[in-house]
Design a protein around this motif. Structure first.
Motif, PDB file in Angstrom:
ATOM      1  N   ALA A  30       0.969  59.977  -9.054  1.00 62.43           N
ATOM      2  CA  ALA A  30       2.633  60.199  -8.371  1.00 62.43           C
ATOM      3  C   ALA A  30       3.501  59.406  -9.177  1.00 62.43           C
ATOM      4  CB  ALA A  30       2.661  59.616  -6.575  1.00 62.43           C
ATOM      5  N   GLU A  31       3.583  58.158  -9.699  1.00 63.04           N
ATOM      6  CA  GLU A  31       4.371  57.519 -10.260  1.00 63.04           C
ATOM      7  C   GLU A  31       4.868  58.378 -11.278  1.00 63.04           C
ATOM      8  OE1 GLU A  31       4.556  53.414 -12.617  1.00 63.04           O
ATOM      9  OE2 GLU A  31       3.586  53.463 -10.657  1.00 63.04           O
ATOM     10  N   ILE A  32       3.880  58.268 -12.022  1.00 59.43           N
ATOM     11  CA  ILE A  32       3.710  59.312 -13.724  1.00 59.43           C
ATOM     12  C   ILE A  32       4.870  60.459 -13.607  1.00 59.43           C
ATOM     13  CG2 ILE A  32       2.786  60.264 -15.468  1.00 59.43           C
ATOM     14  CD1 ILE A  32       1.089  57.748 -15.170  1.00 59.43           C
ATOM     15  N   CYS A  33       4.234  61.366 -12.710  1.00 58.79           N
ATOM     16  CA  CYS A  33       4.844  63.203 -12.477  1.00 58.79           C
ATOM     17  C   CYS A  33       6.086  62.306 -12.407  1.00 58.79           C
ATOM     18  CB  CYS A  33       3.816  63.834 -11.168  1.00 58.79           C
ATOM     19  SG  CYS A  33       2.499  63.800 -12.044  1.00 58.79           S
ATOM     20  N   ALA A  34       6.571  61.562 -10.999  1.00 53.60           N
ATOM     21  CA  ALA A  34       7.923  61.534 -11.093  1.00 53.60           C
ATOM     22  C   ALA A  34       8.862  61.320 -12.242  1.00 53.60           C
ATOM     23  CB  ALA A  34       7.957  60.207  -9.597  1.00 53.60           C
ATOM     24  N   ASP A  35       8.195  60.093 -13.098  1.00 54.12           N
ATOM     25  CA  ASP A  35       9.053  59.697 -13.730  1.00 54.12           C
ATOM     26  C   ASP A  35       8.905  60.748 -14.801  1.00 54.12           C
ATOM     27  OD1 ASP A  35       9.457  56.812 -13.380  1.00 54.12           O
ATOM     28  OD2 ASP A  35       7.948  56.222 -14.705  1.00 54.12           O
ATOM     29  N   THR A  36       7.900  61.778 -15.068  1.00 52.24           N
ATOM     30  CA  THR A  36       8.214  63.009 -15.995  1.00 52.24           C
ATOM     31  C   THR A  36       8.575  64.431 -15.681  1.00 52.24           C
ATOM     32  OG1 THR A  36       5.518  63.850 -15.556  1.00 52.24           O
ATOM     33  CG2 THR A  36       6.248  61.928 -17.070  1.00 52.24           C
ATOM     34  N   GLY A  37       8.755  64.260 -14.311  1.00 57.02           N
ATOM     35  CA  GLY A  37       9.324  64.935 -13.644  1.00 57.02           C
ATOM     36  C   GLY A  37       8.042  66.761 -14.133  1.00 57.02           C
ATOM     37  N   ALA A  38       6.675  66.315 -13.795  1.00 61.10           N
ATOM     38  CA  ALA A  38       6.054  67.296 -13.458  1.00 61.10           C
ATOM     39  C   ALA A  38       5.094  67.220 -12.405  1.00 61.10           C
ATOM     40  CB  ALA A  38       4.379  66.549 -14.165  1.00 61.10           C
ATOM     41  N   SER A  39       4.553  68.243 -11.833  1.00 60.90           N
ATOM     42  CA  SER A  39       4.412  68.324 -10.102  1.00 60.90           C
ATOM     43  C   SER A  39       3.182  67.866 -10.200  1.00 60.90           C
ATOM     44  CB  SER A  39       4.593  69.935 -10.081  1.00 60.90           C
ATOM     45  OG  SER A  39       3.935  70.913 -10.233  1.00 60.90           O
ATOM     46  N   TRP A  40       2.013  67.662  -8.604  1.00 57.57           N
ATOM     47  CA  TRP A  40       1.130  67.180  -8.547  1.00 57.57           C
ATOM     48  C   TRP A  40       0.798  67.422  -7.369  1.00 57.57           C
ATOM     49  CZ3 TRP A  40      -1.491  63.518  -5.426  1.00 57.57           C
ATOM     50  CH2 TRP A  40      -0.463  62.501  -5.077  1.00 57.57           C
ATOM     51  N   THR A  41      -0.442  67.830  -7.249  1.00 59.28           N
ATOM     52  CA  THR A  41      -1.330  67.576  -6.139  1.00 59.28           C
ATOM     53  C   THR A  41      -2.936  66.726  -5.660  1.00 59.28           C
ATOM     54  OG1 THR A  41      -1.488  69.766  -4.129  1.00 59.28           O
ATOM     55  CG2 THR A  41      -2.603  69.980  -6.281  1.00 59.28           C
ATOM     56  N   ARG A  42      -2.992  67.080  -4.315  1.00 57.15           N
ATOM     57  CA  ARG A  42      -4.282  66.260  -4.460  1.00 57.15           C
ATOM     58  C   ARG A  42      -5.345  67.691  -3.514  1.00 57.15           C
ATOM     59  NH1 ARG A  42      -1.687  63.665  -0.181  1.00 57.15           N
ATOM     60  NH2 ARG A  42      -1.080  61.732  -1.774  1.00 57.15           N
ATOM     61  N   VAL A  43      -6.338  67.239  -3.580  1.00 59.47           N
ATOM     62  CA  VAL A  43      -7.629  68.002  -3.357  1.00 59.47           C
ATOM     63  C   VAL A  43      -7.906  67.608  -2.867  1.00 59.47           C
ATOM     64  CG1 VAL A  43      -8.939  70.290  -3.808  1.00 59.47           C
ATOM     65  CG2 VAL A  43      -7.034  70.351  -4.423  1.00 59.47           C
ATOM     66  N   ASP A  44      -8.730  67.688  -1.090  1.00 60.83           N
ATOM     67  CA  ASP A  44      -9.848  67.312  -0.924  1.00 60.83           C
ATOM     68  C   ASP A  44     -10.790  67.435  -0.908  1.00 60.83           C
ATOM     69  OD1 ASP A  44     -11.405  66.257   0.944  1.00 60.83           O
ATOM     70  OD2 ASP A  44     -10.356  65.948   3.057  1.00 60.83           O
ATOM     71  N   ILE A  45     -11.845  66.945  -1.378  1.00 56.01           N
ATOM     72  CA  ILE A  45     -13.230  67.485  -1.945  1.00 56.01           C
ATOM     73  C   ILE A  45     -14.041  67.729  -0.556  1.00 56.01           C
ATOM     74  CG2 ILE A  45     -12.898  67.155  -4.112  1.00 56.01           C
ATOM     75  CD1 ILE A  45     -15.773  64.737  -3.235  1.00 56.01           C
ATOM     76  N   THR A  46     -13.779  67.048   0.485  1.00 56.54           N
ATOM     77  CA  THR A  46     -15.019  67.398   1.097  1.00 56.54           C
ATOM     78  C   THR A  46     -14.387  68.046   2.232  1.00 56.54           C
ATOM     79  OG1 THR A  46     -13.219  65.772   3.049  1.00 56.54           O
ATOM     80  CG2 THR A  46     -15.107  64.781   1.654  1.00 56.54           C
ATOM     81  N   LYS A  81       1.426  61.414 -22.105  1.00 56.61           N
ATOM     82  CA  LYS A  81       0.707  61.915 -22.875  1.00 56.61           C
ATOM     83  C   LYS A  81       0.833  63.603 -23.205  1.00 56.61           C
ATOM     84  CE  LYS A  81      -1.247  61.836 -28.198  1.00 56.61           C
ATOM     85  NZ  LYS A  81      -2.276  61.959 -28.821  1.00 56.61           N
ATOM     86  N   ALA A  82      -0.089  63.578 -21.910  1.00 60.23           N
ATOM     87  CA  ALA A  82      -0.319  64.797 -21.899  1.00 60.23           C
ATOM     88  C   ALA A  82       0.534  65.399 -21.140  1.00 60.23           C
ATOM     89  CB  ALA A  82      -2.077  64.857 -20.967  1.00 60.23           C
ATOM     90  N   LEU A  83       1.626  65.446 -20.710  1.00 56.82           N
ATOM     91  CA  LEU A  83       1.903  66.216 -19.426  1.00 56.82           C
ATOM     92  C   LEU A  83       3.373  66.148 -20.680  1.00 56.82           C
ATOM     93  CD1 LEU A  83       2.477  63.996 -16.447  1.00 56.82           C
ATOM     94  CD2 LEU A  83       1.570  66.341 -16.161  1.00 56.82           C
ATOM     95  N   GLY A  84       2.896  65.236 -21.458  1.00 58.78           N
ATOM     96  CA  GLY A  84       4.997  65.952 -22.273  1.00 58.78           C
ATOM     97  C   GLY A  84       4.585  66.936 -23.375  1.00 58.78           C
ATOM     98  N   ARG A  85       3.670  67.368 -23.374  1.00 60.92           N
ATOM     99  CA  ARG A  85       3.356  68.666 -24.217  1.00 60.92           C
ATOM    100  C   ARG A  85       3.645  70.084 -22.763  1.00 60.92           C
ATOM    101  NH1 ARG A  85      -1.858  66.548 -25.343  1.00 60.92           N
ATOM    102  NH2 ARG A  85      -2.811  67.271 -23.795  1.00 60.92           N
ATOM    103  N   THR A  86       3.869  71.097 -23.829  1.00 60.69           N
ATOM    104  CA  THR A  86       4.016  71.969 -23.088  1.00 60.69           C
ATOM    105  C   THR A  86       2.820  72.423 -22.236  1.00 60.69           C
ATOM    106  OG1 THR A  86       6.038  72.130 -24.104  1.00 60.69           O
ATOM    107  CG2 THR A  86       5.625  74.452 -22.082  1.00 60.69           C
ATOM    108  N   PRO A  87       2.666  73.309 -20.981  1.00 64.57           N
ATOM    109  CA  PRO A  87       1.938  73.998 -20.124  1.00 64.57           C
ATOM    110  C   PRO A  87       1.581  74.682 -21.193  1.00 64.57           C
ATOM    111  CG  PRO A  87       3.289  73.757 -18.311  1.00 64.57           C
ATOM    112  CD  PRO A  87       3.960  73.237 -19.929  1.00 64.57           C
TER     113      PRO A  87
END
Length: 87
Positions: A30-46, A81-87
């Motif tokens: 959450a912190e890194i995505c907020a800094d980089t502007g990347a989106s994220w989500t969580r998935v509950d495996i259960t 580093k991974a988020l610095g690349r264009t998807p």
């Protein structure tokens, strides 16, 4: 085995309730995505038997742009580093 759809999120954290490592990983993501502007989500495996079977011993598992990136712990430098690349 299928992976749950992550929508448009660049980072997906597969986790389960009550998992301390998952909570730490989600906080870092959450912190890194907020800094980089990347989106994220969580998935509950259960919520999915296939995901539970696949990831039960590895959670949290992070995917970036649809590819597995880390499990158990999030390396902040590597994720940035991974988020610095264009998807």
């Amino acid at each position: 085995m299928t992976i749950a759809h992550s929508g448009d999120a660049r980072v997906v954290v597969y986790s389960r309730p009550g998992c301390h490592l998952c909570e730490v990983a989600e906080g870092l993501v959450a912190e890194i995505c907020a800094d980089t502007g990347a989106s994220w989500t969580r998935v509950d495996i259960t919520s999915d038997p296939d995901l539970t079977s696949r990831f039960t011993e590895q959670v949290p598992v992070t995917f970036v742009d649809g590819a597995q990136h880390d499990f158990w712990r999030v390396d902040p430098v590597r994720l940035r580093k991974a988020l610095g690349r264009t998807p």
